[in-house]
Design a protein around this motif. Structure first.
Motif, PDB file in Angstrom:
ATOM      1  N   LYS A   1       0.847  -1.204   0.000  1.00  0.00           N
ATOM      2  CA  LYS A   1       0.000   0.000   0.000  1.00  0.00           C
ATOM      3  C   LYS A   1       0.878   1.249   0.000  1.00  0.00           C
ATOM      4  O   LYS A   1       1.980   1.240   0.536  1.00  0.00           O
ATOM      5  N   ASN A   2       0.340   2.279  -0.563  1.00  0.00           N
ATOM      6  CA  ASN A   2       1.020   3.575  -0.561  1.00  0.00           C
ATOM      7  C   ASN A   2       0.339   4.444   0.498  1.00  0.00           C
ATOM      8  O   ASN A   2      -0.733   5.014   0.259  1.00  0.00           O
ATOM      9  N   ILE A   3       0.933   4.504   1.685  1.00  0.00           N
ATOM     10  CA  ILE A   3       0.309   5.220   2.812  1.00  0.00           C
ATOM     11  C   ILE A   3       1.072   6.509   3.089  1.00  0.00           C
ATOM     12  O   ILE A   3       2.275   6.497   3.337  1.00  0.00           O
ATOM     13  N   ASN A   4       0.343   7.613   3.034  1.00  0.00           N
ATOM     14  CA  ASN A   4       0.933   8.933   3.291  1.00  0.00           C
ATOM     15  C   ASN A   4       0.267   9.555   4.516  1.00  0.00           C
ATOM     16  O   ASN A   4      -0.958   9.689   4.562  1.00  0.00           O
ATOM     17  N   VAL A   5       1.064   9.923   5.480  1.00  0.00           N
ATOM     18  CA  VAL A   5       0.570  10.612   6.673  1.00  0.00           C
ATOM     19  C   VAL A   5       1.015  12.067   6.588  1.00  0.00           C
ATOM     20  O   VAL A   5       2.204  12.350   6.446  1.00  0.00           O
ATOM     21  N   ILE A   6       0.033  12.970   6.651  1.00  0.00           N
ATOM     22  CA  ILE A   6       0.344  14.391   6.457  1.00  0.00           C
ATOM     23  C   ILE A   6      -0.204  15.201   7.626  1.00  0.00           C
ATOM     24  O   ILE A   6      -1.396  15.144   7.930  1.00  0.00           O
ATOM     25  N   GLY A   7       0.678  15.925   8.291  1.00  0.00           N
ATOM     26  CA  GLY A   7       0.263  16.848   9.356  1.00  0.00           C
ATOM     27  C   GLY A   7       0.054  18.237   8.774  1.00  0.00           C
ATOM     28  O   GLY A   7       0.923  18.764   8.082  1.00  0.00           O
ATOM     29  N   ILE A   8      -1.130  18.811   9.026  1.00  0.00           N
ATOM     30  CA  ILE A   8      -1.482  20.117   8.458  1.00  0.00           C
ATOM     31  C   ILE A   8      -2.135  20.963   9.544  1.00  0.00           C
ATOM     32  O   ILE A   8      -2.996  20.476  10.279  1.00  0.00           O
ATOM     33  N   PRO A   9      -1.758  22.225   9.663  1.00  0.00           N
ATOM     34  CA  PRO A   9      -2.403  23.065  10.680  1.00  0.00           C
ATOM     35  C   PRO A   9      -3.836  23.446  10.308  1.00  0.00           C
ATOM     36  O   PRO A   9      -4.104  23.800   9.166  1.00  0.00           O
ATOM     37  N   LYS A  10      -4.729  23.300  11.272  1.00  0.00           N
ATOM     38  CA  LYS A  10      -6.117  23.772  11.190  1.00  0.00           C
ATOM     39  C   LYS A  10      -6.983  22.978  10.208  1.00  0.00           C
ATOM     40  O   LYS A  10      -6.500  22.280   9.333  1.00  0.00           O
ATOM     41  N   LEU A  11      -8.299  23.132  10.388  1.00  0.00           N
ATOM     42  CA  LEU A  11      -9.273  22.440   9.545  1.00  0.00           C
ATOM     43  C   LEU A  11      -9.206  22.919   8.105  1.00  0.00           C
ATOM     44  O   LEU A  11      -9.249  22.126   7.164  1.00  0.00           O
ATOM     45  N   VAL A  12      -9.138  24.236   7.932  1.00  0.00           N
ATOM     46  CA  VAL A  12      -9.128  24.778   6.576  1.00  0.00           C
ATOM     47  C   VAL A  12      -7.891  24.315   5.821  1.00  0.00           C
ATOM     48  O   VAL A  12      -7.942  24.044   4.620  1.00  0.00           O
ATOM     49  N   GLY A  13      -6.774  24.194   6.528  1.00  0.00           N
ATOM     50  CA  GLY A  13      -5.553  23.694   5.906  1.00  0.00           C
ATOM     51  C   GLY A  13      -5.752  22.280   5.371  1.00  0.00           C
ATOM     52  O   GLY A  13      -5.310  21.947   4.261  1.00  0.00           O
TER      53      GLY A  13
ATOM     54  N   VAL B   1      -3.510   5.498   0.381  1.00  0.00           N
ATOM     55  CA  VAL B   1      -4.146   6.032   1.595  1.00  0.00           C
ATOM     56  C   VAL B   1      -3.473   7.344   1.977  1.00  0.00           C
ATOM     57  O   VAL B   1      -2.238   7.429   2.055  1.00  0.00           O
ATOM     58  N   TYR B   2      -4.310   8.370   2.213  1.00  0.00           N
ATOM     59  CA  TYR B   2      -3.814   9.668   2.675  1.00  0.00           C
ATOM     60  C   TYR B   2      -4.457   9.937   4.039  1.00  0.00           C
ATOM     61  O   TYR B   2      -5.680  10.056   4.146  1.00  0.00           O
ATOM     62  N   ILE B   3      -3.631  10.010   5.064  1.00  0.00           N
ATOM     63  CA  ILE B   3      -4.126  10.232   6.430  1.00  0.00           C
ATOM     64  C   ILE B   3      -3.697  11.628   6.858  1.00  0.00           C
ATOM     65  O   ILE B   3      -2.502  11.924   6.956  1.00  0.00           O
ATOM     66  N   LEU B   4      -4.677  12.494   7.102  1.00  0.00           N
ATOM     67  CA  LEU B   4      -4.401  13.890   7.458  1.00  0.00           C
ATOM     68  C   LEU B   4      -4.722  14.115   8.933  1.00  0.00           C
ATOM     69  O   LEU B   4      -5.721  13.588   9.462  1.00  0.00           O
TER      70      LEU B   4
END
Length: 921
Positions: free
Chosen positions: A268-280, A576-579
């Motif tokens: 699987k191609n799993i990407n975990v991305i940390g982003i500030p705030k909901l709008v981000g 999979v993109y996990i934000l």
């Protein structure tokens, strides 16, 4: 990838079952659409659709009871409560709802898990009897009432459920309990039916009993969707419930457990991305979708799963224009639509039945996007004009009559918004519904532009109709607060559903809507602790240990449910993109979810983890420069003709850009309502009061009798000027009363200083008070008229020396009225703005031959009255020991004239720009 649903259908075909006769029972209604779709792809000839229901629908049919909405249950429960509680001990409905909601949830859990009612209620009562806080043998009234509540729970439950059953109604838990009792009679009539349960995970005791009974009678099949990685790992929460079912159910001791798959271990191609705030997160989801559409990915195989429902609108606004088809299955919560905030403001304003309204509440409603267009009158908007009048008249509190007098053309609309609800829910509902129809009339004029707004109105009209029906049926809503409680309860459960093609395009859904469904690409948002999983929430009267004793679900089971949903989404997915939100929230915790950490520790997949943030351009802050264009020069000439005041010139010295905005562009400060008396209002009151006292004495010598007379009139004089300047703003309480008293104290202290001077033998002759002075100035190189104007607060003669006096309500020290360097007079605002103004007044009076030089000029500071008359002085060097020249002579004013003309020449010079000063240094 073969989806779970398709796998089940293929297995049923192998069993040679007639699919027309199968009863499919699914975790959600949403999955039924996909089941029909997959079924159609496997058929080579038409058939009648099989019976497809959600587990809730199946159990409701089995029980024979009708499921009541939560709001109706509250009213029915209050009926029970009133019937069992003496009248003098009954709580109001709004007070009752605060604890009844929690109790209904506990009733629900007790029934869903088939807990013997007497057992748990008697157990709870015994625990509270042991654990109450009073050590006294004789119980206090508070302790007695506390224990009485717990004793009453059993009676509440018995009577409440009895009444519901007699009416053929119930809440979810009661429906489940009754259904479990009727499963055997149902089986006897269902020998020719085959029930297929698929995609279940966590089952309550009632569901477990029903399904096991059907399996035992051989009229059912059950298919689990679980991976070996989860079920074979004794510590993995994603397999918690299925492990229990496999071990505990009698059926699986003789029949195979269907199914255990091994899809999770596939690459699987799993990407975990940390982003500030909901709008981000919303914007980044849009970016991911844009990349996916560019690579020609099949949109129907992509799911955007939102961990938080308030993220729906930002995500919809971030979807790329290239995506033409999408299906939103979660619905937009009605509490997040713009119209909800209008009714929230109305309830807030009216709930305490005020006789007059706070100006901020009034302006908030008049400026609301749903109300503002209703005030359009030809080319004028009455709401905007009304807000301006409130600000101009300084109306801190305002009545409906005053509003109507200020905007007579909008009288009917103002009645709808601001007519008192008099604490009557019936009247409030009538007003709200009438307002909705008023808005509908406006939107009907252009239905194309207002399609979404009309849909909002329809849903809110339905909601208020529900409230009216409940109010008319039960008559328990006896206050606006009670109405607001029920309104919020209804609002929180209502959604605005979207129309779309469920099998085409991008799929946007919540976590629970994803059950049984499989997608190749999954984007999951808000994977933070407190959201996924939701954490240790315990909204229950039943203690944790009692729940464990009776095998009721705790936060641990709830976490395991979310763990299963999360991992099941990943099970067959390829991308999979996990934000998650990187900004820590004080209430939710904000840290990334333990699910992410678990994925990283498992080591089954290579996880790409990165932190992203919006691209913020590094904008170099540059001081603004304004070129003097022909139009600007014309404005300068016009201003020169009208006249420069000392304050406008010092404003230029402080910052030329402020002078440009104020005097050239005519941009004034926003006029706000003075909720508390501002410093400039206080200064004006002091100036005007002293003017009224001293003006009649021009040409006379001041006496102690004069001043004593003034002292007796201070309060009425200050009151008069506050009323004139502060308009309708009150100053009889709070901070305003303090400021009102300060104004009196300042004037009294000043008058006492005057008496002290007179008692020392000083002779003070009043020459002029608030004298308007203006002169024409000729400057070499400028061929247009230039005028200098100003108002001198006071000119008197003290012991033969003329004094030019400027009043300041703020604090001024002696050092602030002294100069060393003449050239710095027009460049250093902080040091020399006060001497500049004083010399301006003296210069104008000399030019008008209103002075006989030499004179003294200075400031009387009301915050530094102990300093007395602070005289202007020219020092030969800095420091306390410098020689001072305090008398203003012709030489002094001639030197000032040079700097004054230099300053005005700079303002009028077309070659020089208005250059902003950096005031941060």
């Amino acid at each position: 990838m073969i989806s779970f649903i398709k796998s089940v259908l293929l297995d049923l075909q192998e069993k040679q079952l007639n699919l027309e006769d199968v009863y499919f029972v699914l975790p959600s209604k949403r999955a039924g659409v996909f089941l029909k779709h997959h079924l159609s792809s496997l058929l080579d000839q038409p058939i009648f659709s099989p019976y497809i229901v959600s587990i809730e629908e199946f159990v409701e049919d089995l029980s024979g009871l009708k499921n009541l909405p939560n709001t109706d249950l509250l009213f029915r429960f209050y009926e029970t409560y009133c019937g069992l509680t003496p009248v003098d001990e009954q709580e109001s409905f709004e007070s009752f709802t605060k604890w009844a909601q929690i109790l209904l949830q506990d009733f629900n859990e007790i029934d869903r898990y088939l807990i013997p009612q007497s057992q748990i209620f008697d157990y709870l009562n015994a625990i509270k009897e042991l654990n109450h806080w009073s050590l006294d043998v004789e119980q206090t009234g508070l302790v007695k009432n506390h224990l009485k509540f717990w004793k009453q729970l059993k009676a509440y439950y018995i009577d409440f459920t009895k009444n519901l059953l007699e009416a053929g109604q119930g809440y979810q838990g009661l429906i489940y309990r009754e259904a479990s009792k009727k499963v055997d009679p149902y089986i006897s009539t269902a020998e020719d039916k085959i029930h297929v349960f698929l995609g279940f995970n966590a089952l309550n005791s009632a569901e477990t009993k029903i399904i096991q009974a059907l399996l035992k009678a051989e009229v059912a099949h059950i298919y689990w969707d679980i991976d070996k990685a989860f079920i074979d790992d004794a510590k993995h929460d994603a397999g918690w419930f299925t492990r229990e079912h496999r071990e505990d159910w009698e059926h699986f001791k003789t029949d195979p457990f269907q199914w255990t798959t091994s899809h999770y271990s596939e690459e699987k191609n799993i990407n975990v991305i940390g982003i500030p705030k909901l709008v981000g997160q919303a914007k980044y989801i849009g970016q991911i979708l844009e990349d996916l559409t560019a690579s020609a990915t099949n949109l129907s195989k992509i799911a955007v799963v939102l961990g938080e429902e308030q993220l729906l609108l930002p995500v919809l606004n971030s979807i790329p224009a290239a995506i033409q088809k999408l299906n939103v299955t979660m619905g937009l919560p009605l509490q997040y639509v713009p119209l909800a905030s209008l009714f929230e403001q109305l309830f807030f304003m009216h709930k305490n039945n005020p006789q007059q309204y706070y100006y901020k509440d009034v302006i908030g409603i008049l400026s609301h996007a749903s109300v503002y267009p209703l005030f359009e009158q030809d080319t004028v908007n009455e709401a905007s004009a009304l807000v301006s009048k409130i600000q101009k008249n300084n109306l801190v509190y305002i009545t409906l009559a005053e509003l109507k007098s200020l905007a007579p053309a909008s009288e009917m609309l103002l009645e709808l918004l601001f007519k008192s609800w008099t604490n009557q829910p019936t009247l409030a509902l009538q007003q709200c519904k009438a307002l909705i129809f008023k808005m509908k009339q406006h939107y009907d004029s252009d239905k194309v532009s207002y399609r979404l707004e009309l849909e909002y109105l329809y849903r809110f009209n339905t909601l208020f109709n529900q409230l009216s029906e409940l109010n008319n049926t039960y008559r328990y809503l006896n206050s606006i607060v009670a109405l607001q409680t029920v309104y919020k309860e209804l609002l929180s459960s209502e959604t605005l559903d979207f129309q779309g093609e469920p099998l085409e395009g991008l799929q946007v859904m919540g976590m629970l809507e994803s059950r049984v469904l499989d997608f190749e690409t999954v984007i999951i948002s808000s994977v933070n602790e407190g959201i996924l999983p939701s954490g240790k929430t315990n909204n229950s009267f039943i203690p944790f240990d009692v729940k464990l004793e009776n095998k009721l679900p705790t936060f641990k089971e709830k976490d395991a449910v979310y763990t299963y949903h999360f991992y099941r989404l990943l099970q067959r997915a390829k991308n999979v993109y996990i934000l998650y939100n990187t900004e820590i929230d004080a209430l939710k915790g904000g840290e990334k979810s333990r699910f992410i950490t678990q994925l990283e520790i498992e080591g089954l997949h290579a996880i790409s983890h990165k932190i992203v943030s919006p691209s913020v351009p590094n904008i170099k802050e540059e001081l603004q420069e304004i070129t003097k264009t022909p139009s600007v020069l014309e404005q300068i000439k016009s201003l020169s003709k009208k006249g420069y005041s000392p304050s406008s010139l010092t404003n230029y010295i402080r910052n030329p850009i402020d002078f440009y905005y104020d005097k050239i562009l005519g941009i004034k400060e926003f006029e706000e309502v003075e909720e508390n008396i501002a410093a400039n209002t206080l200064g004006s009151v002091i100036h005007n009061s002293l003017e009224d006292f001293y003006k009649p004495l021009e040409g006379e010598f001041l006496t102690i009798a004069h001043v004593e007379g003034f002292k007796k009139q201070v309060k009425p004089m200050v009151t008069k000027h506050f009323e004139e300047l502060y308009n309708k703003g009150g100053f009889s309480k709070g901070k305003n009363l303090i400021i009102f008293e300060i104004a009196q104290r300042y004037i009294l202290n000043f008058l006492n200083l005057e008496i002290e001077s007179l008692e020392k033998g000083q002779q003070i002759e009043i020459l002029s008070i608030e004298a308007d002075e203006q002169i024409a100035i000729t400057i070499d190189g400028l061929d247009f008229p230039i005028k200098l104007k100003g108002k001198v607060d006071r000119v008197d003669r003290c012991d033969g020396v003329i004094r030019v006096i400027d009043y300041k309500s703020g604090k001024v020290d002696q050092s602030k009225v002294e100069i060393v360097d003449w050239e710095a007079l027009t460049t250093d605002y902080e040091k020399y703005s006060k001497p500049f103004q004083i010399l301006c007044y003296a210069y104008m009076m000399r030019e008008n031959k209103h002075l006989e030089l030499p004179v003294e000029a200075g400031i009387i500071s009301f915050k530094n009255l102990s300093g007395g008359f602070l005289k202007f002085a020219k020092k030969d060097k800095p420091g306390a020991y410098a020689k001072k020249e305090q008398l203003i002579t012709d030489e002094t004013l001639d030197r000032f004239e040079v700097e004054l003309k230099k300053l005005i020449s700079e303002i009028c010079n077309p070659e020089l720009k208005f250059i902003e000063k950096d005031l941060t240094k």
